[in-house]
Design an enzyme around this catalytic site. Structure first.
Site, short mmCIF file in Angstrom:
data_model
loop_
_atom_site.label_atom_id
_atom_site.label_comp_id
_atom_site.label_asym_id
_atom_site.label_seq_id
_atom_site.Cartn_x
_atom_site.Cartn_y
_atom_site.Cartn_z
N HIS A 48 0.66 -0.74 -0.06
CA HIS A 48 0.58 -0.11 0.02
C HIS A 48 1.03 1.42 0.18
O HIS A 48 2.39 1.35 0.53
CB HIS A 48 -1.08 -0.44 1.20
CG HIS A 48 -2.01 -1.04 1.36
ND1 HIS A 48 -3.26 -0.94 2.05
CD2 HIS A 48 -2.26 -2.23 0.59
CE1 HIS A 48 -4.06 -1.80 1.80
NE2 HIS A 48 -3.35 -2.27 0.85
N GLU A 50 1.37 3.69 2.24
CA GLU A 50 1.31 3.91 3.13
C GLU A 50 3.02 3.62 3.95
O GLU A 50 3.62 3.84 4.29
CB GLU A 50 0.60 4.45 3.94
CG GLU A 50 -1.07 4.82 3.69
CD GLU A 50 -1.89 3.63 3.49
OE1 GLU A 50 -1.51 3.32 2.23
OE2 GLU A 50 -3.24 3.78 3.58
N CYS A 78 -6.12 1.63 6.14
CA CYS A 78 -7.08 0.59 6.40
C CYS A 78 -5.85 0.65 7.34
O CYS A 78 -4.86 0.54 8.25
CB CYS A 78 -6.60 -0.34 5.27
SG CYS A 78 -4.93 -1.18 5.52
N CYS A 81 -1.87 -0.42 7.54
CA CYS A 81 -1.43 0.65 7.78
C CYS A 81 -1.65 1.28 8.54
O CYS A 81 -0.09 2.16 9.47
CB CYS A 81 -1.22 1.31 6.51
SG CYS A 81 -1.71 0.89 4.36
#
Length: 159
Positions: A48, A50, A78, A81
Site C-alpha cells: 500500500h 503508506e 486500512c 497501514c
C-alpha cells in the site's frame, strides 16, 4: 496533499488503485518519501502507498521510528497501514477521502482509539477529500465499464 495526489495518479496510470502517500518533515519542509499503491506490480499485498512510503522514509533516515514526521495519504488508512503508522511513531496523519468499507481510523476498528495502542498520531481527515474520492471513483468506474465487444468470429468449420 497535492504531492500525494500526484503519486496516486501515477499509481492509477500503472494500473494500481489510485492511492498516494507522502512523508514530510514539516519543521524543515523536506519531503522524506513518497509512494503510490503497488500491490499488483509488486506482487505484494502489503505494498500500500503508506507502507511503501514508511519503508522509504525509514531507509532514508536510517531509523524505523519516524518521530515527528507527517504522513499525508489520499485515502483513510486500512488496519494494516494504521498499525504500521503507530509502530513507526508518525507524529501526524493527514488523509483525504474517508473509506467506510476498508478504513481503520474513523471507520471499522478505529485503531487509534484502542486502549492497547502504544502510539497515536494526531489525525486530520478530509484534506482534499472530494478530489481524492473523485480520483478513486473515476478509476473504479472506468474499470467496471464493459470492454468493447470483439468482432464476431465465424465458427471454425472442419470437413
Amino acid at each position: 496533499m497535492r504531492l500525494a495526489l500526484e503519486a496516486a495518479q501515477a499509481a492509477a496510470r500503472a494500473g494500481e488503485a489510485p492511492v498516494g502517500a507522502v512523508i514530510a518533515d514539516l519543521a524543515s519542509g523536506d519531503i522524506v518519501a513518497r509512494a503510490g499503491n503497488a500491490p499488483i506490480s509488486g506482487h505484494d499485498p502489503t505494498a500500500h502507498a503508506e507502507i511503501l512510503a514508511l519503508r522509504a522514509a525509514a531507509k532514508a533516515l536510517g531509523n524505523y521510528r519516524l518521530n515527528g514526521l507527517t504522513l499525508v495519504v489520499t485515502l483513510e488508512p486500512c488496519a494494516m497501514c494504521a498499525g504500521a503508522i503507530s509502530h513507526a511513531r508518525i507524529g501526524r496523519l493527514v488523509y483525504g477521502a474517508s473509506d467506510p468499507k476498508g478504513g481503520a481510523v474513523e471507520h471499522g476498528p478505529r485503531l487509534f482509539e484502542q486502549p492497547t495502542l502504544h502510539h497515536r498520531p494526531l489525525v486530520t481527515a478530509g484534506v482534499l477529500g472530494a478530489e481524492s474520492a473523485a480520483l478513486l471513483r473515476g478509476f473504479f468506474r472506468e474499470r467496471r465499464q464493459p470492454k468493447a465487444a470483439s468482432p464476431a468470429r465465424s465458427p471454425l468449420i472442419i470437413d
